[in-house]
Design a protein around this motif. Structure first.
Motif, PDB file in Angstrom:
ATOM      1  N   CYS A  22      44.860  37.331  37.085  1.00  0.00           N
ATOM      2  CA  CYS A  22      46.170  36.704  36.936  1.00  0.00           C
ATOM      3  C   CYS A  22      47.070  37.305  38.009  1.00  0.00           C
ATOM      4  O   CYS A  22      47.485  38.463  37.895  1.00  0.00           O
ATOM      5  CB  CYS A  22      46.726  36.954  35.552  1.00  0.00           C
ATOM      6  SG  CYS A  22      48.434  36.394  35.329  1.00  0.00           S
ATOM      7  N   ALA A  23      47.325  36.533  39.034  1.00  0.00           N
ATOM      8  CA  ALA A  23      48.163  36.993  40.137  1.00  0.00           C
ATOM      9  C   ALA A  23      49.619  36.667  39.844  1.00  0.00           C
ATOM     10  O   ALA A  23      49.960  35.522  39.526  1.00  0.00           O
ATOM     11  CB  ALA A  23      47.721  36.331  41.434  1.00  0.00           C
ATOM     12  N   VAL A  24      50.474  37.682  39.963  1.00  0.00           N
ATOM     13  CA  VAL A  24      51.893  37.532  39.690  1.00  0.00           C
ATOM     14  C   VAL A  24      52.652  37.453  41.008  1.00  0.00           C
ATOM     15  O   VAL A  24      52.428  38.271  41.909  1.00  0.00           O
ATOM     16  CB  VAL A  24      52.424  38.728  38.873  1.00  0.00           C
ATOM     17  CG1 VAL A  24      53.922  38.565  38.597  1.00  0.00           C
ATOM     18  CG2 VAL A  24      51.646  38.873  37.580  1.00  0.00           C
ATOM     19  N   ILE A  28      57.912  41.868  39.928  1.00  0.00           N
ATOM     20  CA  ILE A  28      57.074  43.060  39.936  1.00  0.00           C
ATOM     21  C   ILE A  28      56.294  43.097  38.634  1.00  0.00           C
ATOM     22  O   ILE A  28      56.856  43.316  37.557  1.00  0.00           O
ATOM     23  CB  ILE A  28      57.935  44.330  40.091  1.00  0.00           C
ATOM     24  CG1 ILE A  28      58.719  44.259  41.414  1.00  0.00           C
ATOM     25  CG2 ILE A  28      57.057  45.575  40.046  1.00  0.00           C
ATOM     26  CD1 ILE A  28      59.725  45.370  41.570  1.00  0.00           C
ATOM     27  N   ALA A  29      54.988  42.875  38.723  1.00  0.00           N
ATOM     28  CA  ALA A  29      54.171  42.775  37.520  1.00  0.00           C
ATOM     29  C   ALA A  29      54.248  44.032  36.669  1.00  0.00           C
ATOM     30  O   ALA A  29      54.152  43.966  35.439  1.00  0.00           O
ATOM     31  CB  ALA A  29      52.726  42.489  37.902  1.00  0.00           C
ATOM     32  N   GLY A  30      54.423  45.180  37.319  1.00  0.00           N
ATOM     33  CA  GLY A  30      54.462  46.443  36.595  1.00  0.00           C
ATOM     34  C   GLY A  30      55.602  46.562  35.610  1.00  0.00           C
ATOM     35  O   GLY A  30      55.595  47.456  34.761  1.00  0.00           O
ATOM     36  N   ASP A  72      46.493  46.095  37.937  1.00  0.00           N
ATOM     37  CA  ASP A  72      46.590  46.785  39.216  1.00  0.00           C
ATOM     38  C   ASP A  72      47.974  46.454  39.753  1.00  0.00           C
ATOM     39  O   ASP A  72      48.195  45.391  40.353  1.00  0.00           O
ATOM     40  CB  ASP A  72      45.495  46.300  40.165  1.00  0.00           C
ATOM     41  CG  ASP A  72      45.472  47.075  41.468  1.00  0.00           C
ATOM     42  OD1 ASP A  72      46.531  47.627  41.863  1.00  0.00           O
ATOM     43  OD2 ASP A  72      44.413  47.126  42.109  1.00  0.00           O
ATOM     44  N   ASN A  73      48.914  47.358  39.517  1.00  0.00           N
ATOM     45  CA  ASN A  73      50.302  47.087  39.888  1.00  0.00           C
ATOM     46  C   ASN A  73      50.470  46.996  41.409  1.00  0.00           C
ATOM     47  O   ASN A  73      51.340  46.264  41.891  1.00  0.00           O
ATOM     48  CB  ASN A  73      51.227  48.137  39.302  1.00  0.00           C
ATOM     49  CG  ASN A  73      51.330  48.043  37.790  1.00  0.00           C
ATOM     50  OD1 ASN A  73      51.110  46.983  37.207  1.00  0.00           O
ATOM     51  ND2 ASN A  73      51.645  49.153  37.147  1.00  0.00           N
ATOM     52  N   ALA A  74      49.639  47.688  42.136  1.00  0.00           N
ATOM     53  CA  ALA A  74      49.728  47.622  43.596  1.00  0.00           C
ATOM     54  C   ALA A  74      49.379  46.217  44.103  1.00  0.00           C
ATOM     55  O   ALA A  74      49.893  45.763  45.112  1.00  0.00           O
ATOM     56  CB  ALA A  74      48.793  48.648  44.219  1.00  0.00           C
ATOM     57  N   LYS A  75      48.494  45.548  43.357  1.00  0.00           N
ATOM     58  CA  LYS A  75      48.099  44.186  43.729  1.00  0.00           C
ATOM     59  C   LYS A  75      48.876  43.133  42.938  1.00  0.00           C
ATOM     60  O   LYS A  75      48.638  41.929  43.109  1.00  0.00           O
ATOM     61  CB  LYS A  75      46.597  43.994  43.501  1.00  0.00           C
ATOM     62  CG  LYS A  75      45.734  44.860  44.397  1.00  0.00           C
ATOM     63  CD  LYS A  75      44.250  44.573  44.156  1.00  0.00           C
ATOM     64  CE  LYS A  75      43.391  45.414  45.099  1.00  0.00           C
ATOM     65  NZ  LYS A  75      41.941  45.170  44.863  1.00  0.00           N
ATOM     66  N   ASN A  76      49.768  43.580  42.045  1.00  0.00           N
ATOM     67  CA  ASN A  76      50.537  42.644  41.229  1.00  0.00           C
ATOM     68  C   ASN A  76      49.618  41.694  40.461  1.00  0.00           C
ATOM     69  O   ASN A  76      49.882  40.493  40.359  1.00  0.00           O
ATOM     70  CB  ASN A  76      51.519  41.837  42.086  1.00  0.00           C
ATOM     71  CG  ASN A  76      52.966  42.015  41.640  1.00  0.00           C
ATOM     72  OD1 ASN A  76      53.321  43.020  41.034  1.00  0.00           O
ATOM     73  ND2 ASN A  76      53.800  41.037  41.928  1.00  0.00           N
TER      74      ASN A  76
END
Length: 115
Positions: A22-24, A28-30, A72-76
């Motif tokens: 799931c790409a956000v 900021i997905a985090g 993976d917050n770096a990859k959102n």
């Protein structure tokens, strides 16, 4: 504007595995509480798994031990690793992002488990 795009669905044999993504974008997905839900034909949408901002996970009983949600917050991006798939796992899988009272849904990705 936050957008969610699911991918990774497809046709798999019983006992097989799939990994959904799931790409956000647009946020900021985090900062969001994230979840995977699914809806089978003729049935209501149901919870699959959720993950908090801090990484705490929760699963529906029928998915425990077979599915793993991660982020993976770096990859959102949020993932759903699905193992030991059964025919009853066949459904459209949706990603949800929640922050406060705001919920955002993706368009869904079809998972079909069949021999």
């Amino acid at each position: 504007q936050l957008q969610l795009v699911e991918s990774g669905g497809g046709l798999v044999q019983p006992g097989g595995s799939l990994k959904l993504s799931c790409a956000v974008s647009g946020a900021i997905a985090g900062l969001y509480f994230m979840g995977w839900y699914r809806q089978a034909p003729g049935k209501q949408r149901e919870l699959v798994a959720t993950i908090t901002v801090g990484g705490t996970t929760r699963y529906a009983d029928s998915m425990k031990g077979r599915f793993t949600i991660s982020r993976d917050n770096a990859k959102n991006t949020v993932f759903l690793q699905m193992n030991s798939l059964k025919s009853e796992d066949t459904a459209v899988y949706y990603c949800k992002a929640q922050r406060g009272l705001n919920n955002h849904w993706g368009q869904g990705t079809q998972v079909t488990v069949s021999s």
